[in-house]
Design an enzyme around this catalytic site. Structure first.
Site, PDB file in Angstrom:
ATOM      1  N   LYS A  87      -2.979   0.880 -24.824  1.00 14.77           N
ATOM      2  CA  LYS A  87      -3.396   0.810 -26.227  1.00 14.77           C
ATOM      3  C   LYS A  87      -2.128   0.853 -27.108  1.00 14.77           C
ATOM      4  CE  LYS A  87      -7.901   2.433 -24.794  1.00 14.77           C
ATOM      5  NZ  LYS A  87      -8.958   3.459 -24.843  1.00 14.77           N
ATOM      6  N   ASP A 115      -7.037  13.960 -24.845  1.00 18.48           N
ATOM      7  CA  ASP A 115      -7.165  12.561 -24.414  1.00 18.48           C
ATOM      8  C   ASP A 115      -6.589  11.702 -25.534  1.00 18.48           C
ATOM      9  OD1 ASP A 115      -7.840  10.026 -23.686  1.00 18.48           O
ATOM     10  OD2 ASP A 115      -9.943  10.472 -23.220  1.00 18.48           O
ATOM     11  N   TYR A 153       0.843  -1.206   0.000  1.00 16.40           N
ATOM     12  CA  TYR A 153       0.000   0.000   0.000  1.00 16.40           C
ATOM     13  C   TYR A 153       0.871   1.245   0.000  1.00 16.40           C
ATOM     14  CZ  TYR A 153      -5.029  -0.077   0.107  1.00 16.40           C
ATOM     15  OH  TYR A 153      -6.328  -0.109  -0.278  1.00 16.40           O
ATOM     16  N   ARG A 200      -2.682  -2.345 -18.379  1.00 18.14           N
ATOM     17  CA  ARG A 200      -3.904  -1.556 -18.260  1.00 18.14           C
ATOM     18  C   ARG A 200      -3.703  -0.528 -17.159  1.00 18.14           C
ATOM     19  NH1 ARG A 200      -6.975  -4.280 -21.597  1.00 18.14           N
ATOM     20  NH2 ARG A 200      -8.505  -2.616 -21.565  1.00 18.14           N
ATOM     21  N   GLU A 235      -0.510   4.889  -0.464  1.00 18.87           N
ATOM     22  CA  GLU A 235      -1.295   6.118  -0.681  1.00 18.87           C
ATOM     23  C   GLU A 235      -0.401   7.338  -0.547  1.00 18.87           C
ATOM     24  OE1 GLU A 235      -4.555   6.043   2.067  1.00 18.87           O
ATOM     25  OE2 GLU A 235      -5.802   4.851   0.723  1.00 18.87           O
ATOM     26  N   THR A 244      -4.433   6.446 -21.608  1.00 17.11           N
ATOM     27  CA  THR A 244      -4.280   5.086 -21.090  1.00 17.11           C
ATOM     28  C   THR A 244      -2.866   4.646 -21.433  1.00 17.11           C
ATOM     29  OG1 THR A 244      -5.047   4.111 -23.158  1.00 17.11           O
ATOM     30  CG2 THR A 244      -6.717   4.486 -21.467  1.00 17.11           C
TER      31      THR A 244
HETATM   32  C1  LIG Z   1      -9.912   3.856 -23.969  1.00 14.85           C
HETATM   33  C2  LIG Z   1     -10.223   5.291 -23.758  1.00 14.85           C
HETATM   34  C3  LIG Z   1     -10.555   5.811 -22.501  1.00 14.85           C
HETATM   35  C4  LIG Z   1     -10.856   4.960 -21.305  1.00 14.85           C
HETATM   36  O1  LIG Z   1      -9.961   4.070 -20.899  1.00 14.85           O
HETATM   37  P1  LIG Z   1     -10.371   2.856 -19.920  1.00 14.85           P
HETATM   38  O2  LIG Z   1      -9.030   2.399 -19.487  1.00 14.85           O
HETATM   39  O3  LIG Z   1     -11.133   1.906 -20.768  1.00 14.85           O
HETATM   40  O4  LIG Z   1     -11.184   3.412 -18.805  1.00 14.85           O
HETATM   41  C5  LIG Z   1     -10.730   7.172 -22.379  1.00 14.85           C
HETATM   42  N1  LIG Z   1     -10.611   7.979 -23.430  1.00 14.85           N
HETATM   43  C6  LIG Z   1     -10.325   7.518 -24.661  1.00 14.85           C
HETATM   44  C7  LIG Z   1     -10.216   8.477 -25.802  1.00 14.85           C
HETATM   45  C8  LIG Z   1     -10.148   6.158 -24.873  1.00 14.85           C
HETATM   46  O5  LIG Z   1      -9.881   5.715 -26.100  1.00 14.85           O
END
Ligand SMILES: *Cc1c(COP(=O)(O)O)cnc(C)c1O
Length: 420
Positions: A230, A201, A55, A236, A57, A227
């Site tokens: 991807k 994003d 942990y 993840r 935090e 994220t």
């Molecule tokens: C995949 C994605 C998210 C969310 O990610 P999670 O890990 O699935 O919560 C947010 N914004 C965009 C543009 C995404 O492609």
């Protein structure tokens, strides 16, 4: 082919068998879902370590639990690598995933009821950009922009007009089904004009940005949300990045605003992925992802497919199957039986319902991780073409034939982390 999991097999053979089955599925099938990838064996190992037991935090040097001699170093390493790779002043590597990372941005810069602006989900945006069914659309007043029906591209006159009329506190750019380059300077100009915080994003394209295959949102965006799983090819997880002036607000929003203890095994795996992404070979990877997507788009256009915006600049292709007279869901399910994993997706101005839309969304990050190149894209387009035709005719034999052809090519190109 499956990997050895001796302890898991001894303790819980039922679950071990499921893991083995998933390994086999990932090995044999052609994964075209653009938000997915294969992590390296090193990332897999890091995410399965005893760092999981701790942990922590707070942030490095400012924790609420003792015993952080090692964890602080792990998190500092991940943060330093993120800053170096993306050229940012501040990075927070603790968000559990992309959605909580975005929620932290709201917490940092807006109050419930405030107006926020993002791209509409059916146009290619993300749920967390203020869409109605999401907490972000329930707790905030989401106003949404789209793409032009004739071009499939963002209309910046429309975005500016909407932004000046609605005066959002936050503007999100980026999305989940955008096949074209995001014009960060154009969004930044609009955000400046209406006094909004611009959030890029880049969840889908972070790996392309890191590898120099997509323009960077630095220095245009106030905040970068991404994220890590991807195109960046990490575990993840997620990161928030910014200039120093926003560091405190973002850190406070992630912890204690939204989350408790960070997932340290994930932080470690993010550090490994960032190290991998800083290597010359990752630049080659990112360029190949785009080259493959371009070649695949060309091959699909040659076979009479209708692509939203007419093609792609990045890793992603959005196909409108209306001219083929096969609904997206029917095509996606048939392709799955043919060993080709895609997802059905709305297309802009889709007359069909979100759960039964007109399109499918595909992408090249995973197949590029397996070492497939532009020379293979005609074969991939051919399988998709034959699969969609077979879907329309309910020709299960044709789908089975494709499945065995796919498995043969996949066995010659083992996936990272599964090469065993
Ligand atoms: C995949 C994605 C998210 C969310 O990610 P999670 O890990 O699935 O919560 C947010 N914004 C965009 C543009 C995404 O492609």
């Amino acid at each position: 082919m499956t990997l050895p999991h001796p302890a898991l097999s001894a303790t819980d053979p039922e679950l071990a068998a499921l893991v083995g089955a998933e390994e086999q599925l990932q090995a044999e099938t052609l994964r075209l879902i653009p938000s997915e990838n294969y992590v390296s064996a090193a990332v897999l190992e890091a995410s399965g370590t005893v760092l999981q037991n701790k942990y922590s935090e707070g942030y490095a040097g400012r924790r609420y639990y003792e015993g952080q001699q090692v964890i602080d170093q792990v998190e500092r390493l991940a943060v330093a690598r993120a800053k170096a790779l993306f050229g940012v002043e501040h990075a927070n590597v603790q968000p559990y995933s992309g959605s909580p990372a975005n929620l932290a941005v709201y917490l940092a810069f807006a109050d419930p009821g405030d107006t926020v602006m993002g791209m509409a989900l059916p146009m290619g945006g993300h749920l967390t950009h203020g869409w109605g069914v999401s907490a972000t659309g329930k707790w905030f007043r989401g106003v949404q922009y789209g793409v032009r029906q004739d071009t499939g591209l963002i209309d910046f006159d429309e975005v500016r007009e909407l932004a000046l009329k609605e005066r959002p506190k936050i503007i999100f750019c980026g999305g989940t089904a955008l096949p074209r380059t995001i014009d960060f300077p154009a969004f930044a100009e609009i955000a400046r004009e209406c006094g909004a915080v611009l959030v890029a994003d880049v969840a889908h394209i972070a790996g392309l940005i890191a590898g120099g295959a997509h323009p960077s949102p630095v220095p245009h965006a106030d905040v970068i949300s991404t994220t890590t799983h991807k195109t960046l090819r990490g575990p993840r997880g997620a990161m928030l990045m910014s200039r120093e002036e926003h560091a405190k607000a973002l850190d406070k929003a992630v912890f204690p605003g939204l989350q408790g203890g960070p997932h340290n095994q994930t932080t470690a795996a993010i550090a490994v992925a960032l190290h991998e992404a800083s290597q010359p070979s990752f630049r080659t990877y990112a360029q190949s992802v785009v080259a493959n997507a371009r070649a695949l788009a060309e091959a699909l256009l040659d076979r009479g497919f209708d692509l939203v915006s007419g093609g792609t600049d990045n890793h992603l292709i959005l196909m409108d199957l209306t001219p083929k007279e096969v609904p997206g869901k029917v095509a996606a399910k048939a392709l799955d039986r043919a060993g080709i994993v895609v997802n059905y997706n709305t297309v802009p101005y889709d007359p069909r319902k979100p759960f039964d839309p007109s399109g499918i969304r595909i992408g090249t990050p995973s197949l590029t991780s397996r070492g497939l190149g532009t020379e293979h894209m005609a074969a991939v387009a051919d399988w998709i073409d034959r699969g969609v035709t077979a879907a329309g005719k309910e020709d299960e034999q044709a789908l089975a034939t494709i499945r065995s052809e796919v498995a043969e090519l996949m066995s010659a190109h083992p996936a990272p982390g599964l090469a065993g």
